[in-house]
Write a protein that holds these residues in place. Sequence first.
Motif, PDB file in Angstrom:
ATOM      1  N   LEU A   1       0.544  -1.306   0.104  1.00 57.06           N
ATOM      2  CA  LEU A   1      -0.064   0.209   0.077  1.00 57.06           C
ATOM      3  C   LEU A   1       0.781   1.306  -0.034  1.00 57.06           C
TER       4      LEU A   1
ATOM      5  N   GLY B   1      -4.192   7.018   1.454  1.00 56.82           N
ATOM      6  CA  GLY B   1      -3.461   5.820   1.693  1.00 56.82           C
ATOM      7  C   GLY B   1      -3.231   5.454   3.219  1.00 56.82           C
TER       8      GLY B   1
ATOM      9  N   GLY C   1       0.544   2.150  -3.599  1.00 55.38           N
ATOM     10  CA  GLY C   1      -0.363   3.084  -3.689  1.00 55.38           C
ATOM     11  C   GLY C   1      -0.259   4.527  -3.078  1.00 55.38           C
ATOM     12  N   ILE C   2       0.716   4.707  -2.446  1.00 55.33           N
ATOM     13  CA  ILE C   2       1.284   6.299  -1.910  1.00 55.33           C
ATOM     14  C   ILE C   2       2.068   6.863  -2.704  1.00 55.33           C
TER      15      ILE C   2
ATOM     16  N   ARG D   1      -4.537   2.298   5.628  1.00 50.79           N
ATOM     17  CA  ARG D   1      -3.432   1.689   6.468  1.00 50.79           C
ATOM     18  C   ARG D   1      -3.792   1.642   7.750  1.00 50.79           C
TER      19      ARG D   1
END
Length: 199
Positions: free
Chosen positions: A136, A169, A140-141, A173
């Motif tokens: 992630l 993100g 994703g970030i 998390r």
Amino acid sequence: MGSAPSGFFPLPRSSVRGDIPREVSGHHRTMTESGKPILYSYFRSSCSWRVRIALALKGIDHEMVTINLIKDGGQQFSKEFQALNPMKQVPVLKIDGITIGQSLAIIEYLEETRPTPRLLPQDPKKRASVRMISDLIASGIQPLQNLSILEQVGQEKQLTWAQNVITSGFTVRLLTWPPHSSGADPTEHGRPVLCRRRG
């Protein structure tokens, strides 16, 4: 070269040509003369920080070479560095006769070849959780607010764009973080390394 930023450990001057190391032009070499692994890194790179933390936790002595992502238009774009990593990104680690890019791949290799102390939980379900959160952050970030993307977004929108990406993100998390974690063991869920994010 000026003063080093806090937390930055520069390579000895004898091994450096400006900010580009001699080892870059001889990219077929996998170790310094001292036999230590070489980490190509930059102090503003959170990916590089992940690897630096992993190396420190595992007590792996290494040399570090600065690849300045801003100076001279970005030293990662030099032909010498592209020979090391065609993606033109840090970190890159030369170790055990191979060259590895991508921070999570580097950390996984260190974990597999130097398993003590552990960076990942032994339990498969917990390992999956750590890897999910790590991906992630790493996929994703981070890429969405790296320099190359922010330049495309434009100066006026850069801060808002980066903040939105990071907030989104980090919200996911927090929602997916193992609720049973006591936090007593810093390596229990791989927090210090795989999920490291700066800035």
